[in-house]
Enzyme design. Structure first.
Site, mmCIF file in Angstrom:
data_model
loop_
_atom_site.group_PDB
_atom_site.id
_atom_site.type_symbol
_atom_site.label_atom_id
_atom_site.label_comp_id
_atom_site.label_asym_id
_atom_site.label_seq_id
_atom_site.Cartn_x
_atom_site.Cartn_y
_atom_site.Cartn_z
ATOM 1 N N SER A 164 0.921 -1.221 -0.055
ATOM 2 C CA SER A 164 -0.139 -0.002 -0.058
ATOM 3 C C SER A 164 0.888 1.204 -0.238
ATOM 4 O O SER A 164 1.809 1.491 1.047
ATOM 5 C CB SER A 164 -0.850 0.039 1.221
ATOM 6 O OG SER A 164 -1.598 1.203 1.522
ATOM 7 N N ARG A 165 0.680 1.839 -1.073
ATOM 8 C CA ARG A 165 1.701 3.107 -1.184
ATOM 9 C C ARG A 165 1.191 4.358 -0.192
ATOM 10 O O ARG A 165 2.091 5.433 -0.116
ATOM 11 C CB ARG A 165 1.810 3.725 -2.486
ATOM 12 C CG ARG A 165 2.264 2.780 -3.357
ATOM 13 C CD ARG A 165 2.788 3.142 -4.910
ATOM 14 N NE ARG A 165 3.195 2.135 -5.569
ATOM 15 C CZ ARG A 165 2.626 1.475 -6.741
ATOM 16 N NH1 ARG A 165 1.301 2.025 -7.120
ATOM 17 N NH2 ARG A 165 2.942 0.549 -7.572
#
Length: 501
Positions: free
Chosen positions: A364-365
């Site tokens: 998850s950025r």
């Protein structure tokens, strides 16, 4: 017997005739030159706009998608067998739109807003299927969690409101199950959900709607459907229609979640339509603008700033891979657009690890910026523990001798994997996830046989719900884990472990 004054009637008619002025209706029209597989080529209509609704003389409708100097290429939305060469077409001057608003909640509609659940639908507002994404200055950072209720995701791959998180994996690995559980978890959290089905079987969609209805989640959900039997045009429009419905809530200052299931079929429908429109093909026969097809859709997801109302639109696109190949054309395109991906692996699924999330390839950025403080405190080393376990397990399976510390690491990893297993549509609250990870970090699962972890976990949760009701409620309400609550729960966990329950 009634008597009529014919002189008065005559004067009234003469007066009307004298004042009558004929105003001819002037509009562009075209003529169908050819029609095949729901795609028509039209000569004329020189003033048509991209995406404009076109009306054919048999009352069927189409959408202009190719604009040429000598005519228009369009796709039919219905009654394709009634249109033939020579049919007269006129432009409506109206770009394709769909009904939006509260009246769509609990309803099942097709790609152009027609109800499919047998009830009448009269939306109060309409919104264009295609609309520009919010600008950079209209957005704000993603900081609020979009809880899925799935321990493996909320702890290691957190999703924030306004994020675009891809769910990717082979068929039958649980992609739709993750999306469905996320929708069910939004019940009572003021998040409006829109589920978009693209090219799926009608029976599959009916089953999903039945689950949503049974669980009481249809009250905050709208379902947009284009089945496998629908034309490529209807499958192409479906995600844009779903995005328009969800966008309405975002611009009203509310939080919305939209699920596109799945964009692989969307790309295939667009490819079929483009080839019929005689557009030049590129890699894997997809047209050159297939990247723009998805980027203009997914960029509409955003967290708006306070001046824009502070609403958010979270997108969970789903992409199906073939034999786990995430380097294929469409998967790499969508991965590059989104803010991270949840990668589901067939091997893990077949081994009974569900959800079958490959932690190494999932990311998850937005990361911990969109995670509750309570979860941040207890999930710091989870990814590292699982990564180390997977690496060591490869060597251990060959029967090589391992030292004590490595053996402990393998035992810890096995139990952590077992702890994160969750059955379909099973939901864990933030408090439940937090206390399970607290218990794991204290090592109380190390003395439990691996196959008994699931039962032991349920007993622990029941014990804590009975004895720490207020503490769990505070975690769920505030999203935080204050020191006094931490000590209360730790004492309760110790008491439970000491009882040998």
């Amino acid at each position: 017997m009634l008597e009529f004054d014919t002189s008065r009637i005559g004067s009234f008619l003469k007066d009307k005739i004298a004042k009558y002025e004929y105003e001819p209706k002037v509009y562009d029209y075209g003529k169908v030159e050819s029609c095949a597989d729901g795609v028509v080529h039209i000569s004329g209509l020189s003033r048509s706009r991209y995406g404009e609704l076109l009306e054919f003389e048999n009352s069927s409708f189409g959408i202009a998608l190719d604009l040429h100097l000598d005519g228009v290429g369009a796709v039919l939305l219905s009654r394709a067998n009634e249109v033939s060469a020579g049919t007269i077409v006129r432009g409506t001057g109206r770009v394709a739109d769909i009904g939006v608003g509260q009246r769509l909640l609990g309803r099942v509609v097709d790609s152009i807003g027609r109800p499919l659940d047998g009830k009448p639908l009269e939306p109060a507002e309409f919104r264009m299927l295609e609309s520009p994404a919010p600008t950079i200055m209209q957005r704000s950072p993603v900081t609020t969690p979009m809880a899925t209720g799935i321990l493996a995701i909320d702890s290691m791959i957190p999703i924030g409101r306004g994020q675009r998180e891809l769910i990717i994996g082979d068929r039958q690995t649980g992609k739709t199950s993750i999306a469905l559980t996320t929708m069910l978890n939004q019940k009572g959290k003021d998040v409006y959900c829109v589920y978009c089905s693209i090219g799926q079987k009608a029976s599959t969609i009916a089953k999903l709607v039945h689950i949503l209805t049974e669980e009481g989640a249809m009250a905050h959900t709208a379902v947009v459907v284009s089945t496998a039997s629908d034309s490529p045009a209807m499958q192409y429009l479906a995600p844009y229609a779903a995005s328009a419905i969800a966008e309405h809530f975002m611009y009203e200052g509310k939080d919305a979640l939209v699920i596109y299931d799945d964009l692989s079929k969307h790309a295939v429908a667009y490819r079929a339509m483009s080839l019929l429109l005689r557009r030049p093909s590129g890699r894997e026969a997809y047209p050159g603008d297939v990247f723009y097809l998805h980027s203009r859709l997914l960029e509409r997801a955003a967290k708006l700033n306070a001046d824009m109302g502070g609403g958010s639109l979270t997108a969970l696109p789903i992409v199906e891979t073939m034999a786990g190949d995430i380097s294929a054309y469409i998967p790499t395109n969508v991965i590059s657009i989104t803010d991270g991906q949840i990668y589901l692996e067939s091997e893990l699924f077949n081994a009974g690890i569900r959800p079958a999330v490959n932690v190494g390839l999932s990311v998850s950025r937005v990361g911990r910026a969109a995670q509750h403080n309570a979860m941040k405190k207890v999930s710091k080393n989870m990814r590292l523990d699982i990564a180390q376990y997977r690496e060591m397990a490869v060597f251990a399976q060959f029967g090589s001798d391992v030292d004590y510390s490595t053996k402990q690491m393998l035992m810890r990893g096995e139990r952590l994997i077992e702890l994160t297993k969750q059955s379909q549509n099973s939901i864990l609250s933030l408090a439940e996830q937090t206390v399970l990870l607290m218990a794991f970090s204290k090592g109380i699962f190390m003395n439990v046989n691996t196959r008994d972890i699931s039962e032991y976990k349920e007993k622990l949760l029941d014990y804590l719900k009975t004895n720490c009701t207020e503490a769990l409620s505070i975690i769920d309400t505030t999203g935080d884990l204050p020191d006094e609550i931490d000590s209360i729960i730790n004492r309760a966990i110790d008491d439970f472990a000491g009882d040998g329950s």
